[in-house]
Structures are given as structure tokens and as C-alpha cells.
Design an enzyme around this catalytic site. Sequence first.
Site, PDB file in Angstrom:
ATOM      1  N   TYR A 143       0.818  -1.214   0.000  1.00  0.00           N
ATOM      2  CA  TYR A 143       0.000   0.000   0.000  1.00  0.00           C
ATOM      3  C   TYR A 143       0.853   1.266   0.000  1.00  0.00           C
ATOM      4  O   TYR A 143       0.455   2.286  -0.550  1.00  0.00           O
ATOM      5  CB  TYR A 143      -0.896   0.040   1.256  1.00  0.00           C
ATOM      6  CG  TYR A 143      -2.240  -0.605   1.100  1.00  0.00           C
ATOM      7  CD1 TYR A 143      -2.346  -1.973   0.886  1.00  0.00           C
ATOM      8  CD2 TYR A 143      -3.399   0.148   1.194  1.00  0.00           C
ATOM      9  CE1 TYR A 143      -3.590  -2.569   0.769  1.00  0.00           C
ATOM     10  CE2 TYR A 143      -4.640  -0.444   1.084  1.00  0.00           C
ATOM     11  CZ  TYR A 143      -4.733  -1.794   0.866  1.00  0.00           C
ATOM     12  OH  TYR A 143      -5.966  -2.378   0.756  1.00  0.00           O
ATOM     13  N   LYS A 192       2.616 -15.161   3.355  1.00  0.00           N
ATOM     14  CA  LYS A 192       2.844 -15.979   2.160  1.00  0.00           C
ATOM     15  C   LYS A 192       4.340 -16.273   2.106  1.00  0.00           C
ATOM     16  O   LYS A 192       5.047 -15.948   1.137  1.00  0.00           O
ATOM     17  CB  LYS A 192       2.341 -15.199   0.922  1.00  0.00           C
ATOM     18  CG  LYS A 192       2.321 -15.986  -0.375  1.00  0.00           C
ATOM     19  CD  LYS A 192       1.236 -17.052  -0.432  1.00  0.00           C
ATOM     20  CE  LYS A 192       1.364 -17.861  -1.715  1.00  0.00           C
ATOM     21  NZ  LYS A 192       0.488 -19.062  -1.689  1.00  0.00           N
ATOM     22  N   ASP A 224      -3.511 -18.156   1.495  1.00  0.00           N
ATOM     23  CA  ASP A 224      -4.512 -18.892   0.708  1.00  0.00           C
ATOM     24  C   ASP A 224      -5.245 -19.905   1.592  1.00  0.00           C
ATOM     25  O   ASP A 224      -6.468 -20.033   1.547  1.00  0.00           O
ATOM     26  CB  ASP A 224      -3.870 -19.566  -0.524  1.00  0.00           C
ATOM     27  CG  ASP A 224      -2.602 -20.348  -0.220  1.00  0.00           C
ATOM     28  OD1 ASP A 224      -2.065 -20.240   0.906  1.00  0.00           O
ATOM     29  OD2 ASP A 224      -2.128 -21.085  -1.109  1.00  0.00           O
ATOM     30  N   ASP A 248      -6.650  -6.537   4.291  1.00  0.00           N
ATOM     31  CA  ASP A 248      -7.762  -5.900   3.571  1.00  0.00           C
ATOM     32  C   ASP A 248      -8.709  -6.977   3.056  1.00  0.00           C
ATOM     33  O   ASP A 248      -9.926  -6.906   3.239  1.00  0.00           O
ATOM     34  CB  ASP A 248      -7.195  -5.074   2.409  1.00  0.00           C
ATOM     35  CG  ASP A 248      -8.295  -4.414   1.594  1.00  0.00           C
ATOM     36  OD1 ASP A 248      -9.224  -3.863   2.202  1.00  0.00           O
ATOM     37  OD2 ASP A 248      -8.217  -4.456   0.344  1.00  0.00           O
ATOM     38  N   ASP A 252     -12.578  -8.435   4.867  1.00  0.00           N
ATOM     39  CA  ASP A 252     -13.867  -8.444   4.157  1.00  0.00           C
ATOM     40  C   ASP A 252     -14.480  -9.839   4.204  1.00  0.00           C
ATOM     41  O   ASP A 252     -15.686 -10.002   4.422  1.00  0.00           O
ATOM     42  CB  ASP A 252     -13.697  -8.037   2.683  1.00  0.00           C
ATOM     43  CG  ASP A 252     -13.940  -6.548   2.459  1.00  0.00           C
ATOM     44  OD1 ASP A 252     -13.659  -5.767   3.398  1.00  0.00           O
ATOM     45  OD2 ASP A 252     -14.398  -6.158   1.369  1.00  0.00           O
TER      46      ASP A 252
HETATM   47  C1  IPM Z   1     -10.580  -0.651   3.734  1.00  0.00           C
HETATM   48  C2  IPM Z   1     -10.763  -0.155   2.333  1.00  0.00           C
HETATM   49  C3  IPM Z   1      -9.572   0.726   1.965  1.00  0.00           C
HETATM   50  C4  IPM Z   1      -8.315  -0.131   2.075  1.00  0.00           C
HETATM   51  C5  IPM Z   1      -9.667   1.381   0.586  1.00  0.00           C
HETATM   52  C6  IPM Z   1     -10.950   2.200   0.459  1.00  0.00           C
HETATM   53  C7  IPM Z   1      -8.470   2.229   0.278  1.00  0.00           C
HETATM   54  O1  IPM Z   1     -10.921  -1.216   1.457  1.00  0.00           O
HETATM   55  O2  IPM Z   1     -10.527   0.175   4.664  1.00  0.00           O
HETATM   56  O3  IPM Z   1     -10.503  -1.866   3.910  1.00  0.00           O
HETATM   57  O4  IPM Z   1      -7.962  -0.844   1.136  1.00  0.00           O
HETATM   58  O5  IPM Z   1      -7.665  -0.063   3.123  1.00  0.00           O
HETATM   59 MG    MG Z   2     -11.067  -3.107   2.394  1.00  0.00          MG
END
Ligand code: IPM
Ligand code: MG
Length: 362
Positions: A143, A192, A224, A248, A252
Amino acid sequence: MRPIKICVLEGDGIGPEIVRQAVRVLKAACDARQIALYFNYALLGGAAIDVAGTPLPDATVAQCKASDAVLLGAVGGEKWDSLPSALRPEKGLLGIRSALGLYANLRPATIFPALQSASPLKEEIIRAGVDILVVRELTGDVYFGEHARKQENGYETGYDHMQYSTFEVGRIARNAFELARKRNRRVTSVDKANVLETSRVWRETVTRVSQDYPDVALNHMYVDNAAMQLVRNPAQFDVLVTGNLFGDILSDEASMISGSIGMLASASLGDGTLGLYEPIHGSAPDIAGKGLANPLATILSAAMMLRYSLDLPELADAIEKAVESALDVARTADIRDPALPVYSTDEMGGFVAGKVKELLEK
Ligand code: IPM
Ligand code: MG
């Protein structure tokens, strides 16, 4: 107690409407204990681009630094998608995390009893229990490495530089072990290391730090496999610590186990008490302004703020309890239940604020 200063970054899309409800709930909680709260509004993301021409104005960084905590809605939207990368709303989000030194992102993924049926996983998997704390490193990795484009062999080629130092890994690992001590004393470190040098530094460093925490069990997992294990048997995880990119993605995935991304909160912390609190979902421009957004993730982020930055765990508990009661009474559209009325964003915020007041005045 001295007055508390909170910097509010409403952001874009549903940001303003969900933040409004969290502010309302924070006020209700602090009023009940005669704690003075000041809210200071600043611009971030698309809203800042429109007014100031940049996703992260210097004034926003200064206002955040002068606060005890930062409450953030969400940033981004189609309107700004065609801008060059340095001017996109997301850049503002990454910039504020970095400017405030918030390297530890805590994303709890738990299942509210009332929402068990909302999980896409089979009931027998859920029944084993899901209570995961994803600890994502937030200011390093690919990042924040150099991003570039070059012509190579006649083809335009993109580069994103991935790196981790023992310093960066060491401090997030310590965070994870400390947090595990307050939970079930298990840490799974995800990398990884079978392919990446950054991951080998990661694994060696986490292993070294673990020697200071003999009371916490550590295991390592390739990313993975971790993605697979999260849906196969989420009960095996307590604290899951990982880098920025893997975190990230896995956060999710972990959030979906709980049934609705509209329920999950996050805290971003550094070495001091200043923290940034935001829901993990996005700005959902398609439903903005319609009263359809679920404010509970932002409200629960405000609870995390009371716990981690403001040292007011009693108020945090009250908010979390109030959210649980709300789920028995009504639902927002995203977690709709045929047996319960559907509340608008405002009705849900109002219910939780009222419940918090009631709980604290008991
Ligand atoms: C998160 C989001 C952000 C990230 C994006 C919007 C830059 O996906 O906070 O998880 O990747 O950190
Ligand atoms: Mg995210």
C-alpha cells in the site's frame, strides 16, 4: 473529567447519514454521565476534493491531531473514480491513517445471536462460535511502497513495491499478542512465506516477538489457506494478525461470515491513545440519502472509540447492549427480517440512542 474532543470526518455517500446517528448515540451516552463532548467537523475524500481540491487537506490532519479521537464515515464514489490516483478519495483515507501513525487496524468479526440466520455459512459451522479479531497492519506493505508505471519491452507495466521491516512487523505483532491476552490467548499469523521475502521477515519477526508471550499460542498460516479456513472452520481463530494487503482481503471475508458488512466496526490505533474509528463498509453511493443505510457499524465504531481511545468502557458496553436490543426490535433494510419492522437510518439511530440513555440511567 475534561471535555472530550472528537474530530468528525463524514466523508461521502452514506457517510454523513450514518455518522449523524453515531454522533447522536455518543451524545446520549456522554450526557447520561455528564461528560462534555465537542465535535469538530473536517473534510476527507470526495467531499474534500470538491471543496479543497485535495482528498486530504492539511487542515484536516491538523484538526485530527488536535482531537482525542476521530470518527469517520466512508469515502469514495463514482463521481471521483476517473481522477488520477493521487487525487482519489481513497488516497485521503490512506493519507490520514499514515499521517496519524495508525498502524494497527482492529476489525472484530463476531456474530450477533439475533443475526445468526443472516450468515451465508451453514448453521453447524456458525454454531461452533465466531469471535475473530483481525489485526491488520495499516501503514506499510505494498500500500505504501512505490507505485510506478514504466515502458518495458514495449508494454506499459505497473509496479507496486512490497516491503516490511522488522520494526513494522514487531510492533503490530506485539499489539496482536497483547490483544490476545485479553481474549482467548491464541494468535494466528497470516503470510505468504512460501513465496515472498516480506513474508519471511514477517514470520521470523512474529516468531521472535512470541517468545515474550509464552502464555499465548501462536500458529502461522499461508494466506490462501487462511482464506479457506475462514469459511471452513472460523471457530479456530481468535486473533488473526496479518499485513496490510492480506488484511484488507481477509477482513472483508471475515465480515461476511457475520451476515452483514453493515454491522462491523473498526478501530485504527497507533502508539498513543488517538484512534480513528470507522465502519468497515464503503460509502454505498447508490443508497445515499435514502434513509436505507444501516448505521450500526458506525455506532459500534463509536463504542470502540469509547473503549480504546477514551477509556470509558462502561459507555461502550451500554452501546453494544443497546445495539443487541435494537436487533430484537427492528431491522434496517440490509438485515431485514420478515417478523420485524424495517427502520430507516434515523429511526435505528434514534432507537439505539434512547436505549443507551435508558441503560445508563437505570
Ligand atoms: C478498507 C478499504 C480501503 C483499504 C480502501 C478504500 C483504500 O478497502 O478500509 O478496507 O484498502 O484499506
Ligand atoms: Mg477493504
